[in-house]
Enzyme design. Structure first.
Site, PDB file in Angstrom:
ATOM      1  CG  ASN A 137      -1.645   1.334   1.388  1.00 29.25           C
ATOM      2  OD1 ASN A 137      -2.512   1.686   0.602  1.00 29.25           O
ATOM      3  ND2 ASN A 137      -1.257   2.100   2.406  1.00 29.25           N
TER       4      ASN A 137
ATOM      5  CE1 TYR B  69       0.155   7.837  -7.067  1.00 25.78           C
ATOM      6  CE2 TYR B  69      -1.735   8.163  -8.492  1.00 25.78           C
ATOM      7  CZ  TYR B  69      -1.180   7.673  -7.326  1.00 25.78           C
ATOM      8  OH  TYR B  69      -1.984   7.006  -6.422  1.00 25.78           O
TER       9      TYR B  69
END
Length: 254
Positions: A83, A149
């Site tokens: 995560n 990203y």
């Protein structure tokens, strides 16, 4: 073992997994107070073992060390949730090289190295384990300012498919969960309330929404699921999602 689990989505995952009987390896970087608070809830409320690891996963050797330390602390690792990540939005011409390197190192290289090390552990001990990478709907849909990203999230999604093939021989499942617009704190509440009206299910997501998907994907109920990406975005990037104005939801754009 859950990376980036001292706050936000990672915290929600850690608490949900503990509530469902898992012992937790909780990894954070420079967020000691929040990490210890999460660990205390896991130990006291859910009566599960929780070990806290303070590590910078941007460093090349740290992901492997994290797995090694987690194995020593927990005994075995059955589930890995990658995560941890950084979010940087910037048009490419304004982006600093160090920002590009940070995104590549933390959002892509770190989970790859963790899966490699954890996969070796599971294979050696014949553990039919489970790996989940938290990606993003931005890995599927382009927006201004997210070239790097979105690009690294897309790369992780694609890499997951091949790793799922490689690890399937050992009974190890590898999947992604792609969150959409998730409100991880009370900050910008007005923004998320307004933006939520733009989403087909009429609200922004929560860390608990992602955590429920992780719990399911880690369970025997998902034992025939590997190499896939599950969107948890309320329908945000469905074709036909309104961009500027929508009479049904009252969204006015902006």
């Amino acid at each position: 073992m859950i990376t980036g689990s001292s706050r936000g989505i990672g915290k929600g995952i850690a608490l949900a997994m503990a509530a469902n009987g898992y012992n937790i390896g909780l990894c954070h970087w420079n967020d000691h107070e929040n990490a210890e608070q999460v660990a205390r809830v896991i130990r006291e409320k859910y009566s599960r073992k929780c070990t806290v690891f303070h590590m910078n996963l941007e460093e090349e050797k740290t992901p492997v060390k994290l797995v090694e330390d987690a194995v020593r602390a927990l005994g075995d690792i059955h589930t890995v949730v990658n995560n941890a990540g950084v979010t940087v939005f910037s048009e490419l011409m304004n982006m600093k090289t160090e920002e590009i390197n940070q995104l590549a190192d933390l959002d892509f290289r770190a989970p790859i190295l963790i899966m490699k090390a954890a996969g070796k552990h599971m294979m050696e001990r014949k553990i039919k384990g489970n790996m989940i990478n938290i990606t993003s709907t931005r890995g599927e849909r382009a927006y201004l300012g997210d070239a790097v990203y979105g690009g690294v999230k897309a790369a992780l999604t694609r890499a997951t498919e091949t790793i799922a093939l490689e690890f399937s021989t050992y009974g190890i499942r590898v999947n992604c969960i792609a969150p959409g617009a998730i409100q991880t704190s009370q900050e910008r509440e007005d923004y998320y309330e307004a933006f939520g009206r733009k989403i087909p299910l009429s609200r922004a997501g929560t860390p608990e929404d992602i955590a429920k998907a992780v719990v399911w994907l880690s369970s025997e109920q998902a034992s025939y699921v590997t190499g896939t990406t599950i969107r948890v975005d309320g329908g945000l990037i469905l074709p036909g999602m309104p961009e500027t104005e929508d009479k049904q939801t009252g969204w006015k754009g902006g």
